[in-house]
Design a protein around this motif. Structure first.
Motif, PDB file in Angstrom:
ATOM      1  N   ALA A   1     -12.379   3.266  -1.599  1.00 50.43           N
ATOM      2  CA  ALA A   1     -13.864   3.337  -0.281  1.00 50.43           C
ATOM      3  C   ALA A   1     -13.847   2.163  -0.847  1.00 50.43           C
ATOM      4  O   ALA A   1     -13.113   0.795  -1.675  1.00 50.43           O
ATOM      5  N   PRO A   2     -14.434   1.150   0.359  1.00 47.26           N
ATOM      6  CA  PRO A   2     -14.801   0.121  -0.140  1.00 47.26           C
ATOM      7  C   PRO A   2     -15.708   0.067  -1.312  1.00 47.26           C
ATOM      8  O   PRO A   2     -16.579   0.067  -1.984  1.00 47.26           O
ATOM      9  N   ASP A   3     -15.050  -1.328  -2.669  1.00 41.85           N
ATOM     10  CA  ASP A   3     -14.920  -2.333  -3.777  1.00 41.85           C
ATOM     11  C   ASP A   3     -14.995  -0.713  -4.441  1.00 41.85           C
ATOM     12  O   ASP A   3     -15.496  -0.486  -5.692  1.00 41.85           O
ATOM     13  N   ASN A   4     -13.875  -0.241  -4.436  1.00 37.58           N
ATOM     14  CA  ASN A   4     -13.180   0.950  -5.161  1.00 37.58           C
ATOM     15  C   ASN A   4     -12.033   0.618  -4.488  1.00 37.58           C
ATOM     16  O   ASN A   4     -11.094   2.020  -3.671  1.00 37.58           O
ATOM     17  N   GLU A   5     -11.432   0.403  -5.563  1.00 39.06           N
ATOM     18  CA  GLU A   5      -9.792  -0.203  -4.915  1.00 39.06           C
ATOM     19  C   GLU A   5      -8.771  -0.032  -5.885  1.00 39.06           C
ATOM     20  O   GLU A   5      -9.007  -0.543  -7.315  1.00 39.06           O
TER      21      GLU A   5
ATOM     22  N   ASN B   1       0.803  -6.994  -2.407  1.00 38.08           N
ATOM     23  CA  ASN B   1      -0.454  -5.963  -2.808  1.00 38.08           C
ATOM     24  C   ASN B   1      -1.031  -5.068  -1.934  1.00 38.08           C
ATOM     25  O   ASN B   1      -1.813  -6.587  -0.884  1.00 38.08           O
ATOM     26  N   ALA B   2      -1.523  -4.397  -1.528  1.00 33.95           N
ATOM     27  CA  ALA B   2      -2.860  -3.972  -0.688  1.00 33.95           C
ATOM     28  C   ALA B   2      -4.187  -5.087  -0.494  1.00 33.95           C
ATOM     29  O   ALA B   2      -4.748  -4.674   0.016  1.00 33.95           O
ATOM     30  N   ASP B   3      -4.481  -4.512  -1.702  1.00 31.00           N
ATOM     31  CA  ASP B   3      -5.362  -5.010  -2.480  1.00 31.00           C
ATOM     32  C   ASP B   3      -5.213  -6.472  -3.500  1.00 31.00           C
ATOM     33  O   ASP B   3      -4.485  -7.539  -3.149  1.00 31.00           O
ATOM     34  N   ASP B   4      -5.891  -6.247  -3.974  1.00 26.34           N
ATOM     35  CA  ASP B   4      -5.826  -7.723  -5.388  1.00 26.34           C
ATOM     36  C   ASP B   4      -4.205  -8.179  -5.762  1.00 26.34           C
ATOM     37  O   ASP B   4      -4.001  -6.287  -6.262  1.00 26.34           O
TER      38      ASP B   4
ATOM     39  N   GLN C   1     -16.157   3.677 -16.617  1.00 28.91           N
ATOM     40  CA  GLN C   1     -15.006   3.866 -15.121  1.00 28.91           C
ATOM     41  C   GLN C   1     -14.865   2.385 -14.356  1.00 28.91           C
ATOM     42  O   GLN C   1     -15.583   1.216 -13.611  1.00 28.91           O
ATOM     43  N   VAL C   2     -13.291   2.425 -14.217  1.00 26.47           N
ATOM     44  CA  VAL C   2     -12.912   1.380 -13.183  1.00 26.47           C
ATOM     45  C   VAL C   2     -12.355   1.947 -12.546  1.00 26.47           C
ATOM     46  O   VAL C   2     -12.310   2.895 -11.881  1.00 26.47           O
ATOM     47  N   GLU C   3     -12.557   0.707 -11.421  1.00 24.05           N
ATOM     48  CA  GLU C   3     -12.391   0.943  -9.751  1.00 24.05           C
ATOM     49  C   GLU C   3     -11.280   1.954  -9.875  1.00 24.05           C
ATOM     50  O   GLU C   3      -9.860   1.350 -10.964  1.00 24.05           O
ATOM     51  N   GLY C   4     -10.989   2.563  -8.706  1.00 24.29           N
ATOM     52  CA  GLY C   4      -9.518   2.996  -7.977  1.00 24.29           C
ATOM     53  C   GLY C   4      -9.627   4.831  -8.936  1.00 24.29           C
ATOM     54  O   GLY C   4      -7.926   4.697  -8.742  1.00 24.29           O
ATOM     55  N   ALA C   5      -9.296   4.550  -9.949  1.00 25.41           N
ATOM     56  CA  ALA C   5      -8.784   6.026 -10.677  1.00 25.41           C
ATOM     57  C   ALA C   5      -9.628   7.022 -11.274  1.00 25.41           C
ATOM     58  O   ALA C   5     -10.885   6.534 -10.483  1.00 25.41           O
ATOM     59  N   GLN C   6      -8.869   8.299 -10.956  1.00 26.44           N
ATOM     60  CA  GLN C   6      -9.939   9.594 -10.877  1.00 26.44           C
ATOM     61  C   GLN C   6     -11.593   9.116 -12.298  1.00 26.44           C
ATOM     62  O   GLN C   6     -10.734   8.443 -13.265  1.00 26.44           O
ATOM     63  N   ASP C   7     -12.356   9.520 -11.866  1.00 25.58           N
ATOM     64  CA  ASP C   7     -13.164   9.843 -13.520  1.00 25.58           C
ATOM     65  C   ASP C   7     -12.657  10.469 -14.890  1.00 25.58           C
ATOM     66  O   ASP C   7     -11.161  11.520 -14.651  1.00 25.58           O
TER      67      ASP C   7
ATOM     68  N   GLY D   1       0.410  -1.220   0.106  1.00 23.25           N
ATOM     69  CA  GLY D   1       0.190   0.054   0.126  1.00 23.25           C
ATOM     70  C   GLY D   1       0.980   0.787  -0.058  1.00 23.25           C
ATOM     71  O   GLY D   1       0.716   1.935  -0.344  1.00 23.25           O
ATOM     72  N   GLN D   2       1.778   1.363  -0.344  1.00 23.53           N
ATOM     73  CA  GLN D   2       2.822   2.553  -0.195  1.00 23.53           C
ATOM     74  C   GLN D   2       2.688   3.359  -1.806  1.00 23.53           C
ATOM     75  O   GLN D   2       3.264   3.927  -1.381  1.00 23.53           O
ATOM     76  N   TRP D   3       2.535   2.918  -2.305  1.00 26.54           N
ATOM     77  CA  TRP D   3       2.120   4.166  -3.618  1.00 26.54           C
ATOM     78  C   TRP D   3       0.691   3.166  -4.572  1.00 26.54           C
ATOM     79  O   TRP D   3      -0.029   1.712  -3.873  1.00 26.54           O
ATOM     80  N   GLY D   4       0.240   3.544  -5.654  1.00 27.48           N
ATOM     81  CA  GLY D   4      -1.113   3.070  -6.075  1.00 27.48           C
ATOM     82  C   GLY D   4      -1.476   1.476  -6.763  1.00 27.48           C
ATOM     83  O   GLY D   4      -1.912   0.868  -6.508  1.00 27.48           O
TER      84      GLY D   4
END
Length: 933
Positions: free
Chosen positions: A237-241, A264-267, A202-208, A176-179
């Motif tokens: 946010a939950p389900d937005n990683e 990796n902090a998520d998947d 729209q993909v999860e985790g990235a700006q619009d 989790g030290q970077w995106g």
């Protein structure tokens, strides 16, 4: 040469208890890669005055960051330019549509960095082999937009690394030290309109505006080849990683081969629809799902190695598969072949599990292995969603030729298909191995298969699923070829750091003339007190006694990369691993590590083996804190001087679990040749001396060849060894004393073909114990082939056991040429009563020698009044045979004696259906890496 005060760049390699360091990154000058090697565990002097470049190249992408350049230069030990990338890279930044990140610069992500606009202003981001890219916070991530491409072509020797700032500067690292990385394409998703109209999801985790999806299943987003992504992931946010790598609608025209995501902090990797395929994927220490698919993903995956963190920290599922949007037959339907999932004991809000398939997914999976420790969650679970449950019976979800061995194999909710019955009885050629019998898998700690593993031939041909797949017949991700080695983090690669030497020699070594006239040669001398990696491509010369670490102080790790040759020039040149330090020599069958003599190297060590002789250099000594019977019996401090080495080389410790299970590192696919040196009578350097070495040490696929003294000698300790070859040894091939308690299996001893010097295959002593405190190793599946050497002082013999030893010996074949000495002797002539008491029923446990055959002119040599021949033949399964031809064909066993069930000795032992060391040519674990056979 002292190496005190060297700068330590990273210490996380131990987090996954896998291979050691290497596979380093090259930082080059311009277009020519120089000899700077990147390695986080090789320490280098802090520069006296690291400065930023005075004439930055402003034609390069991004902006020179003087602060980061100073910080990174100080950490890496040389002047390095760091350039920051930010915003959106478009055709205006490109040359002929290509933006190149060169490997002579370190690149920093400053916020979201987009490659191209959405299907507009498209460019190709080209990343040179060995390039380092880092982020500093969760908001730093890389997005490859639809219509643009990434061309990240690393190599096994120089993988491309995307990691965290902390990793680059040598600070504490963690998930989790970077995106992370996001790749977006135009391939279909089940969330796209079903009428084929425009799709922008729209993909999860990235700006619009970071969108994916379309109608082009064969769309190409470029190439990821030998790429390592570390310490990323961020939950917005939950389900937005942000995952390690997110693939959104990526098409099958994209090439993914040799890819790792670590910590990796998520998947690890998540596929939102699309049809991208991938081979050779390593996912280690992932804190959520290692592989996640949904949105109708229908790509193909082969050779996927998943291992949850060995420290039992955060983990979830090896695979989580969803459809998430499909209806009817419109669901996810990937095909997966050759996957290994090894869980851990993490149990929090989630726990470490194998595979969960749920709403609206199908799959075709073959050659899968799922296992883990007792505290791991279920191996296999299916959701109660009607699509998944229907797919279990209609052929849209299949698992074949797969093996599960978990404490909790299945989770079948009420009303759902009984997964135990489905997996075992309704699917093709699956195996459910009881957790208590998991040793029968033949799975090494690093995820490779032992040469005797039944999984090597239990798989199906994956080409039956699709022509994308390679043909093979093994279960799991790693077969005979360990494709992870040299580039993946934890397997000899994926490290960050710079060690600079104009010659190409690692810092702390010195360039000397090459004895073979061509290979760059680095001299190693003195005491090494900071981690050092002997990188591939060089020869390494030992100058005098080389110590790794002080005695339980200034401890260091010596890492030796696959294929490296280390040599000495006289009996005064030898290598000592001190108590508290480690050697990680992790070779491969195709690139074994060789320790030999300068004469051998000068005359063609790589091309041939005929030009070296015994006794041309010293040997290797490994010292630990495990117990020796010569240590004080009251548990007070113990420091026993080892034979053959200068004063102060000591071993031993109190008889505690911590000491006896200590690790001194790894020797795997290592050859030690032409060594051995007699300092004085009873004071010799062996091929390898193990002094008080603990059972946490890994020793497997080890050969000692043409050694002037013993091949391997164990002074106390409890180190185990498997797949050991001892050829042309001039004294005892295996020698133990001081209360040695280890295990050995698959040991092949072959005395010299020319009938030159030899002595015993085994000489076993206790040498210091009293009462029941004596040596008691367990050895199974050993072949001894003697020769005709015979002098007044020594001759070629089989097994000699003498004062104060016990032993548990099973499945032996002892034979040799007609004039070989005795096959077996228990020396009862010197007044010692311990050994006889271990044989006549007095002591417990008794000495065992079972399920073995002796085929010598003199099978038993009796000494004393005890009838050893009657004792041997009364042991279960023992016999005599006429001669060598009756029991062996070369090194292969032809005798049909039924073997002992060695698994009763402990989980170290592999179950067998033969006696002797090597079953036959189809199961020849000595092939392609040993010499002299």
């Amino acid at each position: 040469m002292s190496m005190n005060g060297l700068f330590k760049v990273s210490t996380l390699a131990a987090a996954i208890a896998l291979g050691a360091c290497g596979g380093d990154i090259n930082i080059s000058e311009g277009d020519i890669i120089d000899n700077s090697v990147v390695n986080n565990t090789t320490n280098n002097p802090t520069p006296t005055d690291p400065t930023t470049p005075t004439t930055p190249d402003d034609t390069k992408p991004g902006d020179l960051d003087t602060f980061l350049s100073t910080q990174v230069s100080a950490a890496l030990g040389e002047t390095v330019e760091v350039r920051s990338l930010s915003g959106r890279l478009t055709d205006a930044d490109a040359t002929n549509g290509v933006i190149t990140l060169t490997n002579d610069t370190v690149w920093a992500l400053a916020g979201p960095v987009f490659v191209g606009n959405d299907n507009a202003d498209s460019v190709t981001l080209e990343i040179e082999e060995g390039t380092v890219i880092f982020g500093s916070r969760g908001a730093d991530y890389l997005v490859v937009s639809r219509g643009s491409e990434i061309e990240a072509r690393g190599t096994s020797a120089n993988p491309i690394i995307l990691t965290s700032y902390n990793d680059v500067i040598g600070d504490e690292v963690g998930a989790g030290q970077w995106g992370g990385v996001i790749i977006l394409g135009n391939a279909p998703s089940t969330k796209c309109p079903q009428d084929g109209s425009d799709c922008s999801l729209q993909v999860e985790g990235a700006q619009d505006g970071a969108v994916f999806g379309g109608t082009d299943s064969a769309d190409s987003s470029g190439v990821l080849n030998y790429v390592v992504v570390k310490y990323a992931g961020f939950e917005i946010a939950p389900d937005n990683e942000l995952n390690g790598i997110t693939f959104g609608g990526v098409g099958s025209g994209t090439e993914i081969d040799y890819l790792q995501v670590h910590a990796n902090a998520d998947d690890g990797i998540e596929f939102f629809g699309g049809s991208v395929n991938a081979k050779h994927v390593v996912l280690t220490s992932i804190q959520d799902d290692s592989v996640d698919w949904d949105n109708g993903y229908n790509g193909k995956l082969q050779y996927v190695y998943i291992q949850h963190a060995s420290d039992n920290s955060d983990a979830n599922r090896g695979i989580e598969g969803d459809g998430d949007g499909g209806d009817g037959t419109d669901f996810s339907a990937p095909k997966v072949a050759n996957i290994t999932i090894i869980g851990n004991e993490f149990d929090g809000d989630d726990d470490s599990e194998g595979v969960l398939l749920r709403d609206q997914t199908g799959a075709m999976i073959t050659n899968m292995l799922i296992t883990g420790p007792a505290g791991m969650g279920e191996c296999l679970e299916m959701d109660t969603d009607e699509t998944v449950q229907g797919n279990l019976s209609d052929g849209d979800l299949t698992i074949s030729n797969s093996v599960i061995s978990c404490e909790e194999a299945f989770n079948s909710p009420d009303g759902a298909v009984d997964l135990n019955d489905w997996f075992v009885n309704q699917q093709a050629d699956n195996q459910l191995i009881a957790f208590a019998d998991r040793a029968n898998l033949g799975l090494n700690i690093d995820g490779t298969l032992t040469s005797e593993s039944p999984l090597r031939t239990a798989g199906a041909n994956p080409t039956n699923l699709d022509s994308f797949f390679d043909a093979n017949e093994f279960v799991g991700a790693v077969g005979e070829d360990d494709w992870r080695q040299g580039w993946a983090f934890g397997f000899g690669g994926g490290e960050v750091g710079v060690v600079t030497s104009a010659s190409g020699c690692p810092a702390g070594t010195t360039t000397i003339a090459a004895v073979d006239g061509s290979t760059n040669t680095c001299q190693v001398s003195g005491r090494i007190t900071a981690d050092l990696t002997l990188t591939a491509g060089n020869h390494y010369a030992l100058s005098g006694a080389v110590f790794v670490g002080g005695d339980n102080t200034d401890s260091a790790t010596l890492t030796v990369e696959p294929g490296v040759i280390v040599y000495g020039s006289s009996g005064n040149d030898y290598l000592v691993i001190s108590r508290g330090s480690e050697i990680n020599a992790n070779g491969t069958a195709s690139a074994p590590i060789t320790f030999t003599s300068s004469q051998h190297v000068a005359n063609g060590a790589v091309a041939g083996l005929a030009n070296g002789e015994a006794g041309q250099w010293g040997g290797m000594v490994i010292l630990g804190n495990a117990y020796s019977t010569k240590c004080p019996q009251d548990g007070s401090a113990c420091a026993l001087q080892v034979e053959g080495v200068q004063e102060g080389a000591v071993f031993g410790g109190a008889n505690t679990d911590a000491n006896n299970t200590e690790s001194s590192g790894t020797l795997r696919y290592v050859r030690v040749m032409h060594g051995g040196f007699e300092v004085a009578p009873d004071n010799e350097l062996n091929g390898i001396t193990f002094g008080g070495v603990g059972s946490g040490t890994t020793v497997e696929y080890l050969q000692v060849h043409k050694n002037a003294d013993d091949g391997v000698e164990f002074f106390g300790g409890s180190v185990n060894a498997k797949y050991v070859v001892l050829t042309g040894i001039q004294d005892d091939s295996v020698d133990w004393d001081n209360g040695y308690q280890g295990n050995m299996q698959f040991v092949l001893v072959k005395h010299a073909d020319d009938n030159s010097d030899a002595n015993r295959a085994i000489e076993g002593d206790g040498d210091g114990g009293s009462g029941t405190e004596f040596s008691n190793p367990a050895i199974a599946n050993m072949t001894v082939i003697g020769n005709d050497f015979d002098t007044a002082d020594a001759d070629s013999e089989g097994v000699l056991l003498r004062d104060q030893t016990n032993a548990q010996l099973h499945n032996f074949v002892v034979t040799g040429s007609a004039s070989m000495g005795e096959c077996f002797e228990a020396d009862l002539s010197d007044g010692d009563t311990t050994l006889e008491a271990n044989m006549d029923g007095t002591n417990t446990p008794q000495l065992a020698f079972t399920n073995s055959v002796l085929a010598c002119s003199e099978n038993i040599k009796n000494s004393g009044d005890f009838d050893q021949e009657a004792w041997f033949l009364a042991q279960p399964g023992n016999s005599f045979a006429a001669d060598q031809a009756a029991v062996l064909n070369g090194i292969y066993t032809v005798d049909t004696t039924a073997p002992a069930d060695v698994t009763t000795l402990g989980t170290f032992f592999t179950p067998v259906d033969f006696i002797g060391a090597v079953k036959d040519a189809d199961n020849d674990w000595t092939a392609n890496w040993t010499v002299g056979l």
